[in-house]
Design a protein around this motif. Sequence first.
Motif, short mmCIF file in Angstrom:
data_model
loop_
_atom_site.label_atom_id
_atom_site.label_comp_id
_atom_site.label_asym_id
_atom_site.label_seq_id
_atom_site.Cartn_x
_atom_site.Cartn_y
_atom_site.Cartn_z
N GLY A 54 38.31 41.82 37.08
CA GLY A 54 37.29 40.84 37.45
C GLY A 54 35.69 41.26 37.77
O GLY A 54 34.74 40.87 37.40
N VAL A 55 35.85 42.08 38.74
CA VAL A 55 34.73 42.81 39.30
C VAL A 55 34.17 43.93 38.24
O VAL A 55 32.78 43.91 38.01
CB VAL A 55 34.88 43.71 40.45
CG1 VAL A 55 34.11 44.56 40.86
CG2 VAL A 55 35.40 43.00 41.71
N LEU A 56 34.82 44.31 37.45
CA LEU A 56 34.24 45.20 36.55
C LEU A 56 33.50 44.41 35.50
O LEU A 56 32.56 44.81 34.82
CB LEU A 56 35.32 46.17 35.98
CG LEU A 56 35.84 47.27 36.60
CD1 LEU A 56 37.08 48.18 36.22
CD2 LEU A 56 34.68 48.39 37.01
N ARG A 57 34.15 43.71 35.36
CA ARG A 57 33.72 42.51 33.97
C ARG A 57 32.42 41.82 34.33
O ARG A 57 31.50 41.89 33.71
CB ARG A 57 34.74 41.29 33.79
CG ARG A 57 35.17 41.36 32.54
CD ARG A 57 36.16 40.24 32.18
NE ARG A 57 37.62 40.56 32.05
CZ ARG A 57 38.60 40.10 33.15
NH1 ARG A 57 38.23 39.55 33.96
NH2 ARG A 57 39.57 40.75 32.97
N ARG A 58 32.33 41.50 35.80
CA ARG A 58 31.03 40.75 36.16
C ARG A 58 29.87 41.89 36.21
O ARG A 58 28.96 41.68 35.85
CB ARG A 58 31.17 40.24 37.54
CG ARG A 58 31.81 38.70 37.35
CD ARG A 58 31.97 38.11 38.50
NE ARG A 58 32.91 38.61 39.54
CZ ARG A 58 34.35 38.63 39.89
NH1 ARG A 58 34.91 37.85 38.98
NH2 ARG A 58 34.75 39.21 40.63
N THR A 59 30.31 43.18 36.57
CA THR A 59 29.34 44.18 36.74
C THR A 59 28.88 44.73 35.55
O THR A 59 27.60 44.85 35.33
CB THR A 59 30.03 45.48 37.60
OG1 THR A 59 30.75 45.04 38.64
CG2 THR A 59 29.24 46.45 37.62
N PHE A 60 29.65 44.76 34.62
CA PHE A 60 29.35 45.14 33.21
C PHE A 60 28.81 44.31 32.33
O PHE A 60 28.67 44.40 31.02
CB PHE A 60 30.26 46.40 32.75
CG PHE A 60 30.39 47.27 33.56
CD1 PHE A 60 29.48 48.33 33.76
CD2 PHE A 60 31.52 47.78 34.32
CE1 PHE A 60 29.41 49.67 34.53
CE2 PHE A 60 31.67 48.81 35.12
CZ PHE A 60 30.60 49.83 35.12
N GLY A 61 28.56 42.89 32.51
CA GLY A 61 28.24 42.05 31.70
C GLY A 61 29.23 41.21 30.97
O GLY A 61 28.96 40.10 30.20
N LEU A 62 30.51 41.37 31.10
CA LEU A 62 31.60 40.61 30.10
C LEU A 62 32.02 39.50 30.99
O LEU A 62 32.65 39.48 32.02
CB LEU A 62 32.80 41.57 29.76
CG LEU A 62 32.74 42.35 28.64
CD1 LEU A 62 34.01 43.33 28.36
CD2 LEU A 62 32.25 41.70 27.35
N VAL A 63 31.53 38.47 30.56
CA VAL A 63 31.73 37.14 31.76
C VAL A 63 32.41 36.28 30.75
O VAL A 63 32.04 35.94 29.69
CB VAL A 63 30.36 36.60 32.09
CG1 VAL A 63 30.55 35.20 32.61
CG2 VAL A 63 29.41 37.53 32.65
N ARG A 64 33.71 35.71 31.60
CA ARG A 64 34.47 34.44 30.70
C ARG A 64 34.40 33.47 31.71
O ARG A 64 34.19 33.56 32.67
CB ARG A 64 36.04 35.14 30.79
CG ARG A 64 36.63 35.42 31.92
CD ARG A 64 38.05 35.89 31.78
NE ARG A 64 38.58 35.82 33.15
CZ ARG A 64 40.02 36.31 32.99
NH1 ARG A 64 40.60 36.64 32.07
NH2 ARG A 64 40.55 36.52 34.45
N GLU A 65 34.31 32.08 30.78
CA GLU A 65 33.96 31.03 31.48
C GLU A 65 35.42 30.34 31.45
O GLU A 65 35.99 30.06 30.62
CB GLU A 65 32.99 30.20 30.71
CG GLU A 65 32.61 28.82 30.99
CD GLU A 65 31.77 28.25 29.79
OE1 GLU A 65 32.04 26.99 30.20
OE2 GLU A 65 31.31 28.86 29.37
N HIS A 66 35.65 29.79 32.60
CA HIS A 66 37.04 29.00 32.82
C HIS A 66 36.76 27.71 32.26
O HIS A 66 36.04 26.81 32.61
CB HIS A 66 37.46 28.97 34.41
CG HIS A 66 38.63 28.14 34.40
ND1 HIS A 66 38.83 26.92 34.86
CD2 HIS A 66 40.02 28.52 34.38
CE1 HIS A 66 39.99 26.63 34.91
NE2 HIS A 66 40.86 27.62 34.80
#
Length: 162
Positions: free
Chosen positions: A6-18
């Motif tokens: 999750g931290v890597l996703r937010r850091t590198f731009g891959l955002v998923r919406e619940h």
Amino acid sequence: MSRIAGVLRRTFGLVREHVGTDHLGNKYYSVPEQKTWTGRVVHAKRMVETANPTEYEYIEGSIPIEWDAWIRGRRKEPPSVEELLKNESYREQIKLKANEVEERDLALQAKEYKEGLVATPARTLTKGHASSTSFGKQELSEEPSTAGNTFEPGSWIPNPKK
């Protein structure tokens, strides 16, 4: 591990919406189309994080039908709680009606058997397997019944007629 991802996703731009959670505990996410920090385009997709993450524990029905349709793109909007409850009660009504129809059919069938309108099904007891040479026979005979894999031409001559 999921925290790090999750931290890597937010850091590198891959955002998923619940998007939602079902009554079984599965969580549904939507990833909008976006560019990563490297410039790569990530196409929009839908995903589910199952309550049982191990694949061998998955059983049919672990994902409700409405959510499955959303994941596969057969519907645009995710299902609402009201829709899920309405569809579940409808499925229960259908099951009850099916049981009633089956009971009526069995009662009618029993009545027809009793009145002699319909013949009762014959009950046979056959021992063995249908592919065996003795299927349906009461006793095994001494006579050869099949050529099988060991057949040799001229190795067996039938008894002369008496």
